[in-house]
Design a protein around this motif. Structure first.
Motif, PDB file in Angstrom:
ATOM      1  N   SER A 185     -14.296 -29.502 -17.358  1.00 26.89           N
ATOM      2  CA  SER A 185     -15.429 -29.607 -17.834  1.00 26.89           C
ATOM      3  C   SER A 185     -15.807 -31.200 -18.085  1.00 26.89           C
ATOM      4  N   PRO A 186     -14.796 -31.990 -18.730  1.00 26.81           N
ATOM      5  CA  PRO A 186     -15.013 -33.258 -18.952  1.00 26.81           C
ATOM      6  C   PRO A 186     -14.964 -34.107 -17.630  1.00 26.81           C
ATOM      7  N   PHE A 187     -14.228 -33.618 -16.626  1.00 30.24           N
ATOM      8  CA  PHE A 187     -14.203 -34.377 -15.377  1.00 30.24           C
ATOM      9  C   PHE A 187     -14.893 -33.822 -14.146  1.00 30.24           C
ATOM     10  N   ALA A 188     -15.191 -32.650 -14.013  1.00 27.79           N
ATOM     11  CA  ALA A 188     -16.095 -32.050 -12.940  1.00 27.79           C
ATOM     12  C   ALA A 188     -17.138 -33.113 -12.407  1.00 27.79           C
ATOM     13  N   GLY A 189     -18.125 -33.542 -13.490  1.00 30.41           N
ATOM     14  CA  GLY A 189     -18.956 -34.319 -13.137  1.00 30.41           C
ATOM     15  C   GLY A 189     -18.762 -35.739 -12.660  1.00 30.41           C
ATOM     16  N   TRP A 190     -17.583 -36.128 -12.903  1.00 30.06           N
ATOM     17  CA  TRP A 190     -17.367 -37.661 -12.629  1.00 30.06           C
ATOM     18  C   TRP A 190     -16.839 -37.316 -10.979  1.00 30.06           C
TER      19      TRP A 190
END
Length: 240
Positions: free
Chosen positions: A160-165
Motif C-alpha cells: 500500500s505505501p510503496f506500490a505507487g512509488w
C-alpha cells in the motif's frame, strides 16, 4: 535463520549464465531418485550461492555437505525476472525463505543505478534474512508477524505505501501471499508485477509435466515457462 543454510558452489558455467529468478536442480544423494530444485540466491565470479530451508530428506542431505565435496548440479533453468527498459524504481516483496531469489535481483537493480526497496517478512526477527548480507544501496524494510523487528505486520502490508512509488513490483513467497496480492487489484492497477512460483517438480526440464499450473493462457509448466510469471497470469484458486 534457524534451519536455513547458505552454501556456495563452484560452478563457473552456471554462474556465468545465471539470471535472477532462475534455478538449478541438484541430485541429493544416491537414495533419492528425484533432483531437488533450488533458486539461485546470488553469484560471484565462478561461484553461485544457494539459500534453502531444510524441509525434507533432500535438503537435509544438502545441508550436510562439506567444503570440497562434489554435488551434481544442473542449470541455470527456467525464465527469471525481467527488469523492463525504463524502470527506475523497483519494489521487492519477500515472504520468509522467498528472499532467496530476490537478493540477486536487488543486486542487479542497485548495480544498474536503480532505486530498490526490499521488504522482507518473517514470523519473528530470528527468521529474518541477515541485514548485513543485503547490498548497501538497497533500502531494506524488515517486518515480522510478532513485531520483534522494527515493524509489525506481513510483507504485503507494505504494498500500500510503496506500490505507487514503484515502476515494477517483484515478489517471492507462499501461495497465500500471492492470493492476497491478486486481490489488491485497485491498489496495484496496471502496475507490472512478477512473482516466482515454487512448485514441487519432478524433472525440472518440462518432460514430466509434474509442475503444471493453470494460467489464463492455459496450462503452463513452472520449470519451463516459469518459475517467474505475471501476477495476473495465474488462476490462483486453481493452485493448491
Amino acid at each position: 535463520m534457524p534451519g536455513v543454510y547458505l552454501i556456495w558452489v563452484e560452478a563457473p558455467d552456471v554462474a556465468a549464465e545465471a539470471r535472477p529468478g532462475q534455478f538449478v536442480t541438484l541430485r541429493c544423494g544416491d537414495h533419492l531418485p528425484l533432483r531437488r530444485p533450488l533458486s539461485i540466491h546470488r553469484t560471484d565470479g565462478r561461484k553461485l550461492a544457494l539459500l534453502f530451508a531444510v524441509v525434507g530428506q533432500g535438503t537435509e542431505w544438502l545441508s550436510g555437505r562439506l567444503v570440497g565435496e562434489y554435488v551434481d548440479l544442473l542449470g541455470p533453468l527456467g525464465n527469471g525476472f525481467n527488469i523492463h527498459h525504463g524502470s527506475q524504481k523497483l519494489l521487492l516483496i519477500a515472504g520468509g525463505i522467498g528472499v532467496a531469489p530476490l537478493v540477486a535481483l536487488a543486486e542487479e537493480g542497485a548495480g544498474a543505478g536503480l532505486s530498490v526497496k526490499l521488504v522482507i517478512g518473517a514470523e519473528t526477527a530470528s527468521k529474518l534474512y541477515p541485514e548485513d548480507l543485503v547490498p548497501k544501496a538497497v533500502e531494506l524494510i524488515r517486518v515480522t508477524d510478532d513485531g520483534s523487528a522494527v515493524k509489525r505486520g506481513v510483507a504485503t502490508d507494505f504494498l500500500s505505501p510503496f506500490a505507487g512509488w514503484a515502476d515494477q513490483i517483484f515478489a517471492c513467497g507462499p501461495i497465500s501471499m500471492y492470493r492476497k496480492m491478486s486481490e489488491m487489484g485497485s491498489l496495484l492497477g496496471a502496475k507490472p508485477v512478477q512473482v516466482l512460483l515454487e512448485q514441487v517438480m519432478g524433472c525440472g526440464v518440462g518432460a514430466c509435466r509434474g509442475c503444471a499450473v493453470m494460467t489464463r493462457q492455459g496450462i503452463r509448466l513452472v520449470c519451463r515457462d516459469g518459475p517467474v510469471f505475471r501476477l495476473g497470469e495465474i488462476i490462483w484458486d486453481k493452485i493448491g
